[in-house]
Design a protein around this motif. Sequence first.
Motif, PDB file in Angstrom:
ATOM      1  N   SER A   1       6.488   4.545   0.122  1.00 48.44           N
ATOM      2  CA  SER A   1       6.252   4.329  -1.304  1.00 48.44           C
ATOM      3  C   SER A   1       5.021   5.081  -1.804  1.00 48.44           C
ATOM      4  CB  SER A   1       6.101   2.843  -1.582  1.00 48.44           C
ATOM      5  OG  SER A   1       4.985   2.333  -0.893  1.00 48.44           O
ATOM      6  N   ARG A   2       5.049   5.357  -3.102  1.00 45.41           N
ATOM      7  CA  ARG A   2       3.958   6.071  -3.775  1.00 45.41           C
ATOM      8  C   ARG A   2       3.476   5.233  -4.951  1.00 45.41           C
ATOM      9  NH1 ARG A   2       7.891  11.321  -4.408  1.00 45.41           N
ATOM     10  NH2 ARG A   2       8.095  11.824  -2.173  1.00 45.41           N
ATOM     11  N   ALA A   3       2.277   5.490  -5.405  1.00 45.02           N
ATOM     12  CA  ALA A   3       1.753   4.751  -6.562  1.00 45.02           C
ATOM     13  C   ALA A   3       2.691   4.886  -7.761  1.00 45.02           C
ATOM     14  CB  ALA A   3       0.348   5.249  -6.903  1.00 45.02           C
TER      15      ALA A   3
ATOM     16  N   THR B   1       5.393   2.269  -8.720  1.00 40.55           N
ATOM     17  CA  THR B   1       5.034   1.018  -9.389  1.00 40.55           C
ATOM     18  C   THR B   1       5.883   0.847 -10.638  1.00 40.55           C
ATOM     19  OG1 THR B   1       2.766   1.006  -8.557  1.00 40.55           O
ATOM     20  CG2 THR B   1       3.190  -0.205 -10.599  1.00 40.55           C
TER      21      THR B   1
ATOM     22  N   PRO C   1      -2.796   2.649  -4.328  1.00 36.23           N
ATOM     23  CA  PRO C   1      -3.161   3.914  -3.663  1.00 36.23           C
ATOM     24  C   PRO C   1      -4.157   3.673  -2.530  1.00 36.23           C
ATOM     25  CG  PRO C   1      -4.049   3.814  -5.896  1.00 36.23           C
ATOM     26  CD  PRO C   1      -3.248   2.571  -5.708  1.00 36.23           C
TER      27      PRO C   1
ATOM     28  N   VAL D   1       2.421  -0.660  -6.139  1.00 39.56           N
ATOM     29  CA  VAL D   1       2.051   0.165  -4.994  1.00 39.56           C
ATOM     30  C   VAL D   1       0.619   0.639  -5.199  1.00 39.56           C
ATOM     31  CG1 VAL D   1       2.602   2.176  -3.593  1.00 39.56           C
ATOM     32  CG2 VAL D   1       4.428   0.933  -4.759  1.00 39.56           C
TER      33      VAL D   1
ATOM     34  N   GLN E   1       0.845  -1.192   0.000  1.00 35.92           N
ATOM     35  CA  GLN E   1       0.000   0.000   0.000  1.00 35.92           C
ATOM     36  C   GLN E   1       0.883   1.246   0.000  1.00 35.92           C
ATOM     37  OE1 GLN E   1      -3.247  -2.001  -0.477  1.00 35.92           O
ATOM     38  NE2 GLN E   1      -3.543   0.155   0.061  1.00 35.92           N
ATOM     39  N   GLU E   2       0.345   2.307  -0.539  1.00 35.91           N
ATOM     40  CA  GLU E   2       1.056   3.597  -0.489  1.00 35.91           C
ATOM     41  C   GLU E   2       1.433   3.922   0.946  1.00 35.91           C
ATOM     42  OE1 GLU E   2      -1.285   6.693  -2.326  1.00 35.91           O
ATOM     43  OE2 GLU E   2       0.273   7.064  -3.794  1.00 35.91           O
TER      44      GLU E   2
END
Lengths: 115, 112
Positions: free
Chosen positions: B79-81, B84, B112, B110, B14-15
Motif C-alpha cells: 500500500s501507498r499513502a 488512503t 507514510p 495508509v 503503514q506504507e
Amino acid sequence: DAGITQSPRHKVTETGTPVTLRCHQTENHRYMYWYRQDPGHGLRLIHYSYGVKDTDKGEVSDGYSVSRSKTEDFLLTLESATSSQTSVYFCAISPGGASGANVLTFGAGSRLTVL
Amino acid sequence: SQQGEEDPQALSIQEGENATMNCSYKTSINNLQWYRQNSGRGLVHLILIRSNEREKHSGRLRVTLDTSKKSSSLLITASRAADTASYFCATDFFSQGGKLIFGQGTELSVKP
C-alpha cells in the motif's frame, strides 16, 4: 467527472421547501441512479431509472420522487424538504448491457443542507 | 437493509503493508464490485468479479469471491499513502432490473 454533471453542487434550503437536483449525462447510458451518502450508512439507493420514463424505487425512496423525460436527464425532487434529508446526493450512470454488468460512473455529488 | 456489509469499518496501516477488506452479502448476486472514494469525491470503480469467478487481479488489487459463504475480500498489496480512501463493495441485482446496492464502506488510512 467526465460525461456526468450534477447541479447544484451545494444547496442550503429550509424545511418544507421543494428542492430539485439535476443529473445530466452525455454518455447516452441507459441506467441512471440517485444515491444518498450519510455517515454510518454508506451509500443508499433512492431511485433509479432503466430507461426514459422507466423508474423504480430503491432502499430509501420515501419523501423523494424522480423523473426522466429524456435519456440525458434524471431529476430528483424533494417535494417538502426535511432535516433528515440533509445529505450528500450522488448521481450515477451505467450502460448496462448484455454482459449483465452494471459498472457505475459517479458524479461529483450535491451537498444539500436542510435547516 | 443494505446487501453488503463491510469489515473492518476502519483500517490504519503503514506504507508498504497489505490491506485486506471484507464484504459479506445476504442473497444471490450476479456480480460483486469494489469502488473507491477519495474524501469529498464521487466513487470510482475498481474491479468487478462475477459470481462464477473465484479470484481476480488488477495491478496491486486482488479480489476473491466465495459464493458459498456469501463473502468477498479486497486485498491491496504494498500500500501507498495515495491509497488512503474509503472502499465500498457493491452487489449487482441485474436480474432485478439493475439495482446496485452498496455496503457501508471501509475507511483505509495508509501512513507514510
